[in-house]
Design an enzyme around this catalytic site. Structure first.
Site, PDB file in Angstrom:
ATOM      1  N   GLY A  73       0.791  -1.221   0.000  1.00 32.06           N
ATOM      2  CA  GLY A  73       0.000   0.000   0.000  1.00 32.06           C
ATOM      3  C   GLY A  73       0.823   1.269   0.000  1.00 32.06           C
ATOM      4  O   GLY A  73       2.026   1.250  -0.251  1.00 32.06           O
ATOM      5  N   HIS A  77       4.375   1.619  -8.118  1.00 28.43           N
ATOM      6  CA  HIS A  77       3.288   0.627  -8.113  1.00 28.43           C
ATOM      7  C   HIS A  77       2.398   0.815  -9.338  1.00 28.43           C
ATOM      8  O   HIS A  77       1.954  -0.167  -9.950  1.00 28.43           O
ATOM      9  CB  HIS A  77       2.422   0.781  -6.859  1.00 28.43           C
ATOM     10  CG  HIS A  77       3.154   0.564  -5.576  1.00 28.43           C
ATOM     11  ND1 HIS A  77       3.375   1.567  -4.676  1.00 28.43           N
ATOM     12  CD2 HIS A  77       3.695  -0.556  -5.032  1.00 28.43           C
ATOM     13  CE1 HIS A  77       4.026   1.093  -3.617  1.00 28.43           C
ATOM     14  NE2 HIS A  77       4.231  -0.191  -3.816  1.00 28.43           N
TER      15      HIS A  77
END
Ligand code: PAF
Length: 282
Positions: A31, A37
């Protein structure tokens, strides 16, 4: 985009997609997503019919004195980013969903996990391998995406998949950097303003190593020393390691004869950052 907190919900969705003959890409993350990402999700969206992103701050891969509690979290922002990037499912389990109170099965690896980051983080890769293997079992992806910034992690996961015959293709994606060269990382958010200003020294040091290799230097110690010299000029930087290793086996080399990875871990204040650069030797 769908969201799931339980393994059962994920399995049900995956079996519907598999029943329809759709291919599945998995992007495992902890996260606090950033452009690094995003590039993994983009690669997966391009190569698979459905992309699953997992957001799970995995307690098992943090050492006792590491930053598990402080690790940055922002699920709402992560969900928005995943949706915008084209993910079809966001899996964000609680630790209790992943680890039963009497959990006692681990994926452990020798050799490859012992050098580089493994030296100062002796239990880290056992935690990474165990959670990634669990995610592979839960999602059963055709492909899974990992960043080259964690070069040792990528090598470890490739080896785990080969050794244990896991039917998944591992795709490594290039490092995404800020304009000043600092590799994108969720941990960059820990840096104070002066630390953030100091942090690009990691990339500058790696570039000095690459420059020497490009000029024909073949003594790995001399390359590592030059990298350390650049880092030493930054008072906020404290070296954990600087290593010149074989790009395939990640074993240290003394004479550079094949492609190498110059890899480092450096504390900027209390924040441990890692980075690396691959140098092709023609
Ligand atoms: O690279 C990471 O963020 C983590 O190590 C991973 C692969 C998601 C496993 O927790």
């Amino acid at each position: 985009m769908k969201q799931a907190e339980t393994i059962r919900q994920v399995r049900e969705q995956i079996s519907r997609w598999k029943g329809d003959g759709l291919s599945i890409g998995l992007v495992p993350t902890m996260g606090y997503l950033h452009e690094g990402h995003e590039s993994l999700i983009a690669a997966s969206v391009q190569q698979n019919d459905r992309t699953v992103v997992s957001v799970f701050v995995n307690p098992m891969q943090f050492g006792p004195s590491e930053d598990l509690q402080a690790y940055p979290r922002d699920l709402q922002r992560d969900a928005a980013l995943c949706e915008a990037a084209g993910a079809a499912l966001l899996f964000h389990p609680q630790p209790e969903e992943m680890y039963a109170p009497d959990f006692c099965s681990f994926v452990d690896m020798t050799g490859l996990t012992e050098g580089l980051c493994g030296k100062s983080r002796p239990t880290h890769f056992r935690g990474v391998c165990t959670v990634v293997m669990k995610l592979f079992q839960i999602v059963q992806p055709d492909r899974a995406y990992f960043g080259q910034k964690d070069a040792q992690q990528l090598a470890v996961i490739r080896r785990m998949v080969r050794d244990l015959d896991v039917p998944v293709e591992i795709v490594g994606c290039p490092i995404v950097r800020e304009a000043d060269g600092l590799a994108k990382s969720s941990r960059n958010s820990y840096l104070s303003v002066p630390e953030r200003r100091a942090a690009p020294v990691l990339y500058r040091a790696l570039c000095r190593g690459r420059e020497l290799l490009e000029q024909g230097e073949r003594d790995a110690d001399r390359v590592a020393r030059a990298v350390r010299d650049v880092l030493a000029q930054e008072p906020l930087a404290r070296i954990d390691y600087v290593s010149v290793v074989d790009a395939g086996s990640l074993q240290p080399v003394s004479a550079v004869e094949r492609d190498v990875l110059v890899a480092l871990a450096v504390y900027i204040g209390n924040t441990r950052l890692i980075d690396n650069i691959t140098c092709q030797i023609s």
